[in-house]
Scaffold this active site. Structure first.
Site, PDB file in Angstrom:
ATOM      1  N   ASP A  63      47.098  -7.028  28.142  1.00 29.54           N
ATOM      2  CA  ASP A  63      48.417  -6.859  28.292  1.00 29.54           C
ATOM      3  C   ASP A  63      48.579  -5.103  28.184  1.00 29.54           C
ATOM      4  OD1 ASP A  63      49.546  -9.375  28.610  1.00 29.54           O
ATOM      5  OD2 ASP A  63      49.149  -9.704  26.384  1.00 29.54           O
TER       6      ASP A  63
ATOM      7  N   ASP B 238      52.707 -11.735  33.983  1.00 31.97           N
ATOM      8  CA  ASP B 238      53.644 -12.252  33.072  1.00 31.97           C
ATOM      9  C   ASP B 238      55.156 -12.077  33.621  1.00 31.97           C
ATOM     10  OD1 ASP B 238      51.750 -13.147  31.284  1.00 31.97           O
ATOM     11  OD2 ASP B 238      51.913 -11.226  30.010  1.00 31.97           O
TER      12      ASP B 238
END
Length: 173
Positions: free
Chosen positions: A128, A147
């Site tokens: 991330d 995402d």
């Protein structure tokens, strides 16, 4: 020789898999860039008090769900992603010519799922790098391009459910 419409109906909206591939490539390229540019949890402020680049690893699911588990969750989430991806491909194949909105939504979700699946299998965690926050008081969990594609696709799917039916279209109870 089969007509173009027969071929199109046979493959449904699988032509939208290019979008899934694009999401996968952008996701993996961006993860590669940030993993090689930042150290863990280093922040590069883009918009002060609101948005930063950072590097974080997530061994769990959304919002680090089950991230503290002993490692079994890696394979559970990988299996779920494989099954969901298969369902999405079949769904794309069964879509009609007039279901472009739905095809885009499914392709976005599929591309994002495959991007995170690759990380999970190859690395054991998802990379991330996007951090949305308010000052130093509130932080949304870090996320990535995959995402974002999943979220946009899911919102499009939800909106599609509320779309009004055309006259003459059957409503199933």
């Amino acid at each position: 020789m089969p007509s173009a419409s027969n071929v199109a109906s046979r493959f449904g909206r699988l032509s939208w898999l290019w979008l899934s591939l694009l999401v996968l490539v952008i996701d993996q390229a961006s993860k590669f860039h940030f993993e090689n540019s930042l150290t863990m949890y280093q922040q590069i402020v883009v918009i002060p008090d609101y948005f930063s680049w950072t590097l974080a690893y997530n061994t769990g699911a959304a919002f680090s769900f089950l991230a503290d588990s002993s490692g079994w969750q890696r394979w559970l989430f990988a299996l779920i992603a494989v099954v969901v991806s298969g369902v999405l491909v079949v769904w794309l194949k069964r879509l009609g010519r007039d279901e472009t909105w739905l095809a885009v939504a499914l392709a976005l979700v599929l591309g994002g799922a495959l991007g995170n699946l690759y990380d999970r299998i190859a690395l054991g965690h998802v990379i991330d790098f996007i951090l949305v926050h308010w000052q130093n008081r509130w932080y949304f969990p870090a996320f990535n391009f995959a995402d974002s594609a999943i979220t946009v696709g899911a919102v499009m799917l939800a909106l599609d459910m509320f779309k009004s039916k055309k006259p003459g279209e059957a409503v199933h109870d």
